[in-house]
Write an enzyme that holds these catalytic residues in place. Sequence first.
Site, PDB file in Angstrom:
ATOM      1  N   HIS A  58      47.951  59.204  68.434  1.00  0.00           N
ATOM      2  CA  HIS A  58      48.323  60.526  68.853  1.00  0.00           C
ATOM      3  C   HIS A  58      47.641  60.919  70.244  1.00  0.00           C
ATOM      4  O   HIS A  58      47.341  60.249  70.938  1.00  0.00           O
ATOM      5  CB  HIS A  58      48.278  61.458  67.687  1.00  0.00           C
ATOM      6  CG  HIS A  58      48.817  61.084  66.408  1.00  0.00           C
ATOM      7  ND1 HIS A  58      50.204  60.797  66.288  1.00  0.00           N
ATOM      8  CD2 HIS A  58      48.060  60.457  65.470  1.00  0.00           C
ATOM      9  CE1 HIS A  58      50.422  60.487  65.121  1.00  0.00           C
ATOM     10  NE2 HIS A  58      49.196  60.024  64.272  1.00  0.00           N
ATOM     11  N   GLU A  72      43.931  65.054  63.753  1.00  0.00           N
ATOM     12  CA  GLU A  72      43.894  63.783  63.665  1.00  0.00           C
ATOM     13  C   GLU A  72      43.536  63.140  64.797  1.00  0.00           C
ATOM     14  O   GLU A  72      42.775  62.291  64.932  1.00  0.00           O
ATOM     15  CB  GLU A  72      45.022  63.194  63.057  1.00  0.00           C
ATOM     16  CG  GLU A  72      45.075  61.460  62.577  1.00  0.00           C
ATOM     17  CD  GLU A  72      46.199  60.944  62.563  1.00  0.00           C
ATOM     18  OE1 GLU A  72      46.142  59.617  62.791  1.00  0.00           O
ATOM     19  OE2 GLU A  72      47.131  61.500  62.235  1.00  0.00           O
ATOM     20  N   HIS A  74      43.910  55.236  63.408  1.00  0.00           N
ATOM     21  CA  HIS A  74      44.560  56.617  62.652  1.00  0.00           C
ATOM     22  C   HIS A  74      43.807  57.087  61.622  1.00  0.00           C
ATOM     23  O   HIS A  74      43.001  56.234  61.107  1.00  0.00           O
ATOM     24  CB  HIS A  74      46.006  56.148  62.337  1.00  0.00           C
ATOM     25  CG  HIS A  74      47.026  56.039  63.637  1.00  0.00           C
ATOM     26  ND1 HIS A  74      47.899  56.798  63.899  1.00  0.00           N
ATOM     27  CD2 HIS A  74      47.029  54.992  64.743  1.00  0.00           C
ATOM     28  CE1 HIS A  74      48.601  56.492  65.004  1.00  0.00           C
ATOM     29  NE2 HIS A  74      48.175  55.315  65.300  1.00  0.00           N
ATOM     30  N   GLU A  91      44.575  52.711  59.048  1.00  0.00           N
ATOM     31  CA  GLU A  91      44.284  54.138  58.551  1.00  0.00           C
ATOM     32  C   GLU A  91      43.202  54.406  57.645  1.00  0.00           C
ATOM     33  O   GLU A  91      43.067  54.108  56.771  1.00  0.00           O
ATOM     34  CB  GLU A  91      45.527  54.366  57.738  1.00  0.00           C
ATOM     35  CG  GLU A  91      47.090  54.072  58.057  1.00  0.00           C
ATOM     36  CD  GLU A  91      47.576  55.518  58.848  1.00  0.00           C
ATOM     37  OE1 GLU A  91      46.593  56.441  58.955  1.00  0.00           O
ATOM     38  OE2 GLU A  91      48.642  55.646  59.527  1.00  0.00           O
TER      39      GLU A  91
END
Length: 641
Positions: A473, A487, A540, A604
């Site tokens: 992101h 995040e 992430h 993740e």
Amino acid sequence: MFKKIAIALLAVLFLHTTVYAAPPAMPIEIYINQKKIESDVAPIIYNGRTLVPIRVISEHLGAAVHWDDRERTVRVASGEKLIILKINDTRAFVNQKPVTLDVPAMIVKNRTMVPLRFLGEYLGAKVSWDDVKRRVDVTKFSAQILDFSYSMVNEAPAVVIKGNVPLEYSVVQPDAGNLVVVDINAELKTQKNILNVYDGYVDKVIAGTLGTDSPASRFVIEAKDGVSFDILRMEQNSLAIVFSNALTSIEVEGGENLIARLKTVAPAKYRYFTIGTPEKGDYRLVVDIFGTRLSASAPQIPENNYVKAVRMSQFAVNPDTVRVVFDLKGDAHFQVFQNGGAISVNFSPIQALDDIRVNSESDKTVVKLELTGDVGYEARENRASRQLELIIPGVAPGEGLPGGGRINVGDGIVENIEILKTSEEDHIQTVVTFNLTLFTGYKIVSPPVSSTIEIEIYRSPLKNRIIVLDPGHGGSDPGAVHSGVSEKNLNLDIALRLKKLLEENGAKVLMTRESDIYVNLYTRAGIANEVGADLFVSIHNNASSNAATSGTMTLYYPTPEKKAFAQTVHKAVVETLGLPNLGLVERPNLVVIRETRMPSALVEVAFMTNKHDLALLQTEGFRQKVAEGVFKGIYNYLSGQ
């Protein structure tokens, strides 16, 4: 008498009885894209199948029809598709392939009638029947390009273009020789218009819309010089532009040795052998290069003592093989070896491996192999066995080598070095095997042909490795947001900490972003491809509608190499953090792990929607542990652990 009475009674009954006849069947109607189609001959039902006039339907679906009265056949052409039907024959042909029909084509009222579902679906339309309305609906989809990607097709690299219907295309002759240009009669509906590949075959793929009356798109592929291609139709309305390796040139360099370099677009498998005899004057060295097409011209041969001439040909197709033949002057000694995209043939006097010297330093072990003259060689890795091999074809070990074929080192980098003479298809070679404490990074310092082969083996497996880190992101894309925490900021902080650890251990690290900016997903993958990265890791954090969900998962693209890397990283991160192990998850459509050409994984770390996980993520100590866990996974993978 009785006969007359019976007839009279029947007449009375007939006059006083209502006769009910079945109403005539409603005519069958045909609608194409919601528009009713009129025809001078109505469709009919035959053996449960709807037959329609072929010319009316085909022309409404954009196809051309030709009737051959002598052969009593009808041809329907649409783009690259040719359908042939013969009257009263249940066998049809689509692009010369036989297809069995439920009912044959037939003549009704001087019109050729054909099964509607067969014709419509082979012309790229959907056909449905409404029994109540006695109506056939034909939906002809407008052609669209839904996606394109770079992947392997039949073990060869390819640009795969996916449509919603079978795609019609044409190849355009470009101005530049290294461009592949393909026009497709379809609207471009993809989320991207560029792929950065940068492998041995392709640099970039660019898609755009053509300014024509009907929707059309153009694909421009920047290919490497000498690359050839074929276009294949695949299942699920896809086209594949498949690239082939090629022998692009043969360079011959004279001197005391004669060196011929057979240059290919990408490394190719090969074999070599001799035929004839020196005594008869027909002694030849043959090199077959597999999976390769010929695009090289004959080289100039300087004056030498080894080779009379060099010939080449396309020895086989499907599969492709190029054959290169060296006509030899007598019993010439030679070596055949591979270095990157070149297969080299070194003609020289017979040489030997004379000495091996080892120098152990604090961060590396330097090994020098001394030979009696210039030779070529290949390096091969075996991570699982923690071995590095140097193969020196056409060379035997000298009698004065120390250690009787084995040199003990034991410096924490190299355990020992083994020297072995082997024979492969009647050709001798020397194999020097470095048995390592860990499989670490190495660098061959000497040129491809040399009388001294010098190799540096590093203590750290990260030394000189190129690793791309991708903080997920950024900028206008915050990722998950929970309790005021974005995040994107967590991802960047972890990646910067990981970068520091990797660089301290000798790695070269590139970041897809080092600040709060937005970077396109395809650009992220393109950065790694363009620099030829060894590894790619995307950082992430997760979110869930279930606030109780906690733990770490790692996403991977389904290839054996990428899965192995993801497994190693995931194991290390879970062991380091101690959060619930949610395992590996196969994700074939994630751009950053699909489009990267090297081992890649997307970690993740934890769930921002879980109160406990989020509290940990907000502490510097935990984010440092995440970086250390990923670092450990990268280290373990590169060292073969």
